[in-house]
Enzyme design. Structure first.
Site, PDB file in Angstrom:
ATOM      1  N   ASP A  13       0.917  -1.102   0.042  1.00  0.00           N
ATOM      2  CA  ASP A  13      -0.043  -0.149  -0.145  1.00  0.00           C
ATOM      3  C   ASP A  13       0.802   1.421  -0.125  1.00  0.00           C
ATOM      4  O   ASP A  13       2.149   1.108   0.174  1.00  0.00           O
ATOM      5  CB  ASP A  13      -1.011   0.033   1.345  1.00  0.00           C
ATOM      6  CG  ASP A  13      -1.882   1.148   1.492  1.00  0.00           C
ATOM      7  OD1 ASP A  13      -2.372   1.811   0.281  1.00  0.00           O
ATOM      8  OD2 ASP A  13      -2.021   1.696   2.538  1.00  0.00           O
ATOM      9  N   SER A  14       0.354   2.381  -0.230  1.00  0.00           N
ATOM     10  CA  SER A  14       1.205   3.549  -0.078  1.00  0.00           C
ATOM     11  C   SER A  14       1.529   3.821   1.339  1.00  0.00           C
ATOM     12  O   SER A  14       2.448   4.570   1.556  1.00  0.00           O
ATOM     13  CB  SER A  14       0.072   4.642  -0.539  1.00  0.00           C
ATOM     14  OG  SER A  14      -0.877   4.895   0.155  1.00  0.00           O
ATOM     15  N   TYR A  45      -0.939   8.713  -2.506  1.00  0.00           N
ATOM     16  CA  TYR A  45      -0.773   8.251  -3.805  1.00  0.00           C
ATOM     17  C   TYR A  45      -2.030   9.079  -4.362  1.00  0.00           C
ATOM     18  O   TYR A  45      -2.124   9.400  -5.586  1.00  0.00           O
ATOM     19  CB  TYR A  45      -1.099   6.714  -3.964  1.00  0.00           C
ATOM     20  CG  TYR A  45       0.100   5.941  -4.087  1.00  0.00           C
ATOM     21  CD1 TYR A  45       1.302   6.317  -3.596  1.00  0.00           C
ATOM     22  CD2 TYR A  45       0.105   4.591  -4.418  1.00  0.00           C
ATOM     23  CE1 TYR A  45       2.554   5.778  -3.755  1.00  0.00           C
ATOM     24  CE2 TYR A  45       1.229   3.977  -4.450  1.00  0.00           C
ATOM     25  CZ  TYR A  45       2.479   4.290  -3.752  1.00  0.00           C
ATOM     26  OH  TYR A  45       3.618   3.539  -3.871  1.00  0.00           O
ATOM     27  N   GLY A  46      -2.913   9.285  -3.552  1.00  0.00           N
ATOM     28  CA  GLY A  46      -4.413   9.746  -4.049  1.00  0.00           C
ATOM     29  C   GLY A  46      -4.236  10.916  -5.008  1.00  0.00           C
ATOM     30  O   GLY A  46      -4.850  10.966  -6.147  1.00  0.00           O
ATOM     31  N   CYS A  76      -4.436  -1.515  -1.904  1.00  0.00           N
ATOM     32  CA  CYS A  76      -4.567  -0.070  -2.333  1.00  0.00           C
ATOM     33  C   CYS A  76      -5.687   0.070  -3.181  1.00  0.00           C
ATOM     34  O   CYS A  76      -5.255  -0.527  -4.428  1.00  0.00           O
ATOM     35  CB  CYS A  76      -3.088   0.688  -2.450  1.00  0.00           C
ATOM     36  SG  CYS A  76      -3.205   2.445  -2.847  1.00  0.00           S
ATOM     37  N   ASN A  77      -6.550   0.724  -2.837  1.00  0.00           N
ATOM     38  CA  ASN A  77      -7.560   0.925  -4.086  1.00  0.00           C
ATOM     39  C   ASN A  77      -6.968   1.794  -5.158  1.00  0.00           C
ATOM     40  O   ASN A  77      -7.205   1.825  -6.321  1.00  0.00           O
ATOM     41  CB  ASN A  77      -8.820   1.662  -3.569  1.00  0.00           C
ATOM     42  CG  ASN A  77      -9.561   0.707  -2.929  1.00  0.00           C
ATOM     43  OD1 ASN A  77      -9.430   0.366  -1.594  1.00  0.00           O
ATOM     44  ND2 ASN A  77     -10.634   0.121  -3.300  1.00  0.00           N
ATOM     45  N   THR A  78      -6.266   2.910  -4.926  1.00  0.00           N
ATOM     46  CA  THR A  78      -5.747   3.603  -5.720  1.00  0.00           C
ATOM     47  C   THR A  78      -4.737   3.046  -6.662  1.00  0.00           C
ATOM     48  O   THR A  78      -4.867   3.396  -7.927  1.00  0.00           O
ATOM     49  CB  THR A  78      -4.804   4.820  -4.960  1.00  0.00           C
ATOM     50  OG1 THR A  78      -5.715   5.422  -4.056  1.00  0.00           O
ATOM     51  CG2 THR A  78      -4.449   5.862  -5.879  1.00  0.00           C
ATOM     52  N   GLU A 155      -2.919   7.617   8.904  1.00  0.00           N
ATOM     53  CA  GLU A 155      -1.399   7.578   8.962  1.00  0.00           C
ATOM     54  C   GLU A 155      -0.843   8.233  10.448  1.00  0.00           C
ATOM     55  O   GLU A 155       0.240   7.671  10.690  1.00  0.00           O
ATOM     56  CB  GLU A 155      -0.676   8.248   7.781  1.00  0.00           C
ATOM     57  CG  GLU A 155      -0.867   7.505   6.402  1.00  0.00           C
ATOM     58  CD  GLU A 155       0.003   6.388   6.477  1.00  0.00           C
ATOM     59  OE1 GLU A 155       1.092   6.229   6.720  1.00  0.00           O
ATOM     60  OE2 GLU A 155      -0.485   5.389   5.987  1.00  0.00           O
ATOM     61  N   CYS A 187     -11.038   2.834   0.129  1.00  0.00           N
ATOM     62  CA  CYS A 187      -9.753   3.333   0.384  1.00  0.00           C
ATOM     63  C   CYS A 187      -9.233   2.504   1.382  1.00  0.00           C
ATOM     64  O   CYS A 187     -10.101   2.216   2.475  1.00  0.00           O
ATOM     65  CB  CYS A 187      -9.607   4.632   0.804  1.00  0.00           C
ATOM     66  SG  CYS A 187      -8.054   5.240   1.469  1.00  0.00           S
ATOM     67  N   THR A 188      -8.104   1.586   1.625  1.00  0.00           N
ATOM     68  CA  THR A 188      -7.758   0.739   2.442  1.00  0.00           C
ATOM     69  C   THR A 188      -7.449   1.382   4.047  1.00  0.00           C
ATOM     70  O   THR A 188      -7.470   0.540   4.734  1.00  0.00           O
ATOM     71  CB  THR A 188      -6.983  -0.371   2.088  1.00  0.00           C
ATOM     72  OG1 THR A 188      -5.475   0.656   1.490  1.00  0.00           O
ATOM     73  CG2 THR A 188      -7.190  -1.022   0.921  1.00  0.00           C
ATOM     74  N   HIS A 189      -7.315   2.802   4.066  1.00  0.00           N
ATOM     75  CA  HIS A 189      -6.995   3.153   5.215  1.00  0.00           C
ATOM     76  C   HIS A 189      -8.488   3.458   6.005  1.00  0.00           C
ATOM     77  O   HIS A 189      -8.225   3.358   7.264  1.00  0.00           O
ATOM     78  CB  HIS A 189      -6.440   4.660   4.821  1.00  0.00           C
ATOM     79  CG  HIS A 189      -5.040   4.781   4.558  1.00  0.00           C
ATOM     80  ND1 HIS A 189      -4.618   4.480   3.448  1.00  0.00           N
ATOM     81  CD2 HIS A 189      -4.218   5.052   5.532  1.00  0.00           C
ATOM     82  CE1 HIS A 189      -3.426   4.653   3.408  1.00  0.00           C
ATOM     83  NE2 HIS A 189      -2.757   5.024   4.649  1.00  0.00           N
TER      84      HIS A 189
HETATM   85  N1  DGL Z   1      -4.775   3.350   0.921  1.00  0.00           N
HETATM   86  C1  DGL Z   1      -4.811   4.031  -0.208  1.00  0.00           C
HETATM   87  C2  DGL Z   1      -6.157   3.546  -1.241  1.00  0.00           C
HETATM   88  O1  DGL Z   1      -6.715   2.360  -0.734  1.00  0.00           O
HETATM   89  C3  DGL Z   1      -4.642   5.362  -0.787  1.00  0.00           C
HETATM   90  C4  DGL Z   1      -4.092   6.187   0.163  1.00  0.00           C
HETATM   91  C5  DGL Z   1      -3.318   7.330  -0.592  1.00  0.00           C
HETATM   92  O2  DGL Z   1      -3.776   8.301  -0.983  1.00  0.00           O
HETATM   93  O3  DGL Z   1      -2.137   7.113  -0.518  1.00  0.00           O
HETATM   94  O4  DGL Z   1      -6.675   3.935  -1.991  1.00  0.00           O
END
Ligand code: DGL
Length: 276
Positions: A13-14, A45-46, A76-78, A155, A187-189
């Protein structure tokens, strides 16, 4: 037991969000050894363009494969939206499992016929998202909402402070006003915010975390690919970050409910001589 049997599952993931998937891997596949990679030095990453995310995802995949990963979970979805197709083309013999906004189960169960999806900017603007809505919304109204501030809160381990709750209200109130009865965590966060999200949306809104379904798919992939055979061994976790010390080990251990120790990823190996 052969060397092949003891190969780890690679998860990246990011940042620490992918730990919501790792935590579920521990529940469903406790015997597996895991490699976790958090690209915290380049998070978020977003807001990044897709080609840049693809480059990062490819670097991390090479890093995990070099350490023996038998399957790569893009937690990570992104990164999944931007890079999964590219990764599958670049590494045709590697099994990948990625994230996809869970619009399908949301659309199947909604009574109000309005569902919300919270994710990053990049995910809600992606072709993958448009295609998921196209294929699965089935006449249901799907309202996407980019929530970059929430990634930062997770984070920093800030799961339920007044600032996080304020952000959640800013992001979720418009969705509630639009009549959603289902909220997809894209988003996995965000699963780490579920208690605060549940409080913000109230008991009538169903919150959908895709991690259990994604990890069931990991289990199927492991069984299906002979070179990825499930292994029952020590279930160790090795974790790497591109972030700066102090390492996120303490926070991450709290997030998954067991000890996890991060070491700094060797950047030269990750990016080669071409730099970041
Ligand atoms: N955890 C990431 C996701 O699932 C993205 C977080 C980011 O913006 O880096 O999309």
């Amino acid at each position: 037991m052969s060397a092949v049997d003891s190969k780890p599952i690679g998860i990246f993931d990011s940042g620490l969000g992918g730990l919501s998937v790792l935590r579920e891997v521990r529940r469903q596949l406790p015997g597996e050894s895991l490699l976790y990679f958090a690209d915290q030095g380049r998070l978020p990453y977003g807001p990044r363009p897709a080609d840049e995310i693809r480059r990062f995802a490819e670097q991390i995949t090479r890093f995990l494969l070099a350490r023996g990963a038998k399957v790569i979970v893009v937690a990570c979805n992104t990164a999944s939206a931007a890079a999964l197709t590219h990764l599958r083309q670049t590494f045709p013999h590697v099994p990948f499992v990625g994230m996809e906004p869970a619009v399908k189960p949301a659309a199947e169960h909604t009574q109000s016929r309005v569902v919300g999806v919270i994710a990053t900017q990049s995910t809600v603007q992606s072709e993958v998202f448009a295609s998921v809505v196209d294929r699965f919304a089935n006449g249901v109204t799907v309202i996407p909402r980019a929530c970059p501030g929430l990634v930062t809160q997770v984070e920093s381990g800030d799961f339920d402070s007044p600032a996080t709750r304020r952000l959640l209200h800013d992001d979720l109130d418009p969705l509630l006003e639009a009549g959603i009865d289902s909220l997809v965590l894209g988003c996995t966060h965000f699963p780490f915010l579920i208690p605060a999200i549940a409080e913000a949306v109230g008991p009538k809104v169903r919150i959908i975390d895709p991690a259990p379904a994604v990890v069931r798919q990991v289990g199927r992939v492991i069984v299906a690919a002979p070179e990825s055979a499930p292994h029952r061994n020590n279930g160790s976790i090795a974790a790497f970050t591109t972030g700066q010390p102090p390492h996120p080990s303490e926070l991450a251990s709290r997030m998954i409910g067991e000890p996890i120790r991060f070491e700094r990823a060797p950047m030269r190996e990750l990016v080669g001589d071409g730099g970041l």
